[in-house]
Design a protein around this motif. Sequence first.
Motif, mmCIF file in Angstrom:
data_model
loop_
_atom_site.group_PDB
_atom_site.id
_atom_site.type_symbol
_atom_site.label_atom_id
_atom_site.label_comp_id
_atom_site.label_asym_id
_atom_site.label_seq_id
_atom_site.Cartn_x
_atom_site.Cartn_y
_atom_site.Cartn_z
ATOM 1 N N MET A 67 27.663 37.436 25.103
ATOM 2 C CA MET A 67 27.759 37.863 26.498
ATOM 3 C C MET A 67 28.990 38.754 26.688
ATOM 4 S SD MET A 67 25.296 36.656 28.320
ATOM 5 C CE MET A 67 23.926 35.609 27.896
ATOM 6 N N HIS A 68 28.862 39.706 27.591
ATOM 7 C CA HIS A 68 29.999 40.584 27.866
ATOM 8 C C HIS A 68 30.541 40.304 29.265
ATOM 9 C CE1 HIS A 68 32.699 43.948 27.374
ATOM 10 N NE2 HIS A 68 32.412 44.296 28.621
ATOM 11 N N ILE A 69 31.826 39.990 29.320
ATOM 12 C CA ILE A 69 32.507 39.651 30.575
ATOM 13 C C ILE A 69 33.393 40.818 30.985
ATOM 14 C CG2 ILE A 69 33.838 37.877 31.767
ATOM 15 C CD1 ILE A 69 31.427 36.803 30.094
ATOM 16 N N HIS A 70 33.227 41.280 32.214
ATOM 17 C CA HIS A 70 34.105 42.344 32.713
ATOM 18 C C HIS A 70 34.973 41.803 33.845
ATOM 19 C CE1 HIS A 70 35.545 46.417 33.249
ATOM 20 N NE2 HIS A 70 35.545 46.166 34.554
ATOM 21 N N PHE A 71 36.279 41.975 33.698
ATOM 22 C CA PHE A 71 37.248 41.534 34.698
ATOM 23 C C PHE A 71 37.700 42.715 35.553
ATOM 24 C CE2 PHE A 71 37.783 38.567 31.167
ATOM 25 C CZ PHE A 71 37.876 37.337 31.798
ATOM 26 N N VAL A 72 37.725 42.523 36.855
ATOM 27 C CA VAL A 72 38.370 43.473 37.761
ATOM 28 C C VAL A 72 39.673 42.820 38.213
ATOM 29 C CG1 VAL A 72 38.240 44.743 39.931
ATOM 30 C CG2 VAL A 72 36.190 44.464 38.519
ATOM 31 N N ILE A 73 40.805 43.435 37.844
ATOM 32 C CA ILE A 73 42.122 42.845 38.067
ATOM 33 C C ILE A 73 42.907 43.737 39.026
ATOM 34 C CG2 ILE A 73 44.216 41.963 36.961
ATOM 35 C CD1 ILE A 73 42.610 41.923 34.319
ATOM 36 N N HIS A 74 43.297 43.181 40.160
ATOM 37 C CA HIS A 74 43.974 43.981 41.180
ATOM 38 C C HIS A 74 45.466 44.120 40.938
ATOM 39 C CE1 HIS A 74 40.286 42.479 43.220
ATOM 40 N NE2 HIS A 74 40.240 43.747 43.606
ATOM 41 N N GLU A 75 46.086 43.063 40.427
ATOM 42 C CA GLU A 75 47.531 43.073 40.229
ATOM 43 C C GLU A 75 47.880 42.366 38.923
ATOM 44 O OE1 GLU A 75 49.450 44.724 42.124
ATOM 45 O OE2 GLU A 75 48.382 44.896 44.042
ATOM 46 N N GLU A 76 48.950 42.807 38.288
ATOM 47 C CA GLU A 76 49.385 42.186 37.038
ATOM 48 C C GLU A 76 49.713 40.716 37.236
ATOM 49 O OE1 GLU A 76 52.402 43.199 33.322
ATOM 50 O OE2 GLU A 76 52.738 44.133 35.279
ATOM 51 N N PHE A 77 50.238 40.364 38.429
ATOM 52 C CA PHE A 77 50.649 38.986 38.675
ATOM 53 C C PHE A 77 49.484 38.093 39.106
ATOM 54 C CE2 PHE A 77 51.687 41.610 42.410
ATOM 55 C CZ PHE A 77 50.928 41.001 43.404
ATOM 56 N N GLU A 78 48.286 38.655 39.278
ATOM 57 C CA GLU A 78 47.085 37.829 39.515
ATOM 58 C C GLU A 78 46.151 38.008 38.332
ATOM 59 O OE1 GLU A 78 45.388 36.608 42.921
ATOM 60 O OE2 GLU A 78 47.022 37.158 44.288
ATOM 61 N N ALA A 79 46.621 37.586 37.186
ATOM 62 C CA ALA A 79 45.944 37.784 35.908
ATOM 63 C C ALA A 79 44.766 36.816 35.743
ATOM 64 C CB ALA A 79 46.947 37.577 34.774
ATOM 65 N N PRO A 80 43.876 37.087 34.790
ATOM 66 C CA PRO A 80 42.726 36.195 34.554
ATOM 67 C C PRO A 80 43.113 34.815 34.053
ATOM 68 C CG PRO A 80 42.385 38.352 33.541
ATOM 69 C CD PRO A 80 43.814 38.302 33.978
#
Length: 244
Positions: free
Chosen positions: A1-14
């Motif tokens: 499976m391929h997971i794509h992350f949308v990350i708005h800020e460095e400090f709200e990491a996955p």
Amino acid sequence: MHIHFVIHEEFEAPGALVNWAIENNHSTSMTKLYEYNVLPTSAEHIDLLLVLGGPQDPITTTDECPYFDAQKEKELILKCIKANKAVVGICLGAQLIGEALCCAFSHSPEKEIGVWPITLTEEGKTHPKFKHFGEILPVGHWHNDMPGLTPDAVIIATSAGCPRQIIEYSNLVYGLQCHLEFTPEVIDLLIANDSESIACNIDKAFVQSPEVIRSFDYTIMNQAIFTFLDKLLEDYQKTIQETN
């Protein structure tokens, strides 16, 4: 499976979600908006879209935050939903899912920062993707707002400070206002970024001090979201098989 992350800020990491993906041999890609990465234009190569949190809200403009374009994110979310992909939004991501489905976000009754329990609703207690949470589960929070509800949305969990903590929009689409992906490293980043706000709101009922926030063991909530994601991808695989 391929997971794509949308990350708005460095400090709200996955946070722990990356560990889950690696442990399950899922491939990953990331759009780091704070680095001015460009969002995918297609849902074709995405199996699970994970849209993370951030200090923005769905009506933040590009004048206010040049790298945040809510409309483009909502378009990507809708593409994934229409393509029968799995979609999970966390915090701001949950609000964007609601907005993409034409239901406006709103302010939460209480500001929540720290670790507070969520309580499963009657629907949540018997839900195959969430019943492993138990009736009450301490989880992370860092928010002022909450996602909107479509006519068919099901509220899976609430908290004393917010009536919309986990929402099922469909069998493959979920909004989590709460944070189960937190790790000690992500907590340190959030505290460093938001220390003034914590200090100004420490008298609020659902705002904890940095010392208290750092004292929690985040592994139990991490395991809870891991199991949820495993079950979500099982349903996604069934959907693929049924349509082929």
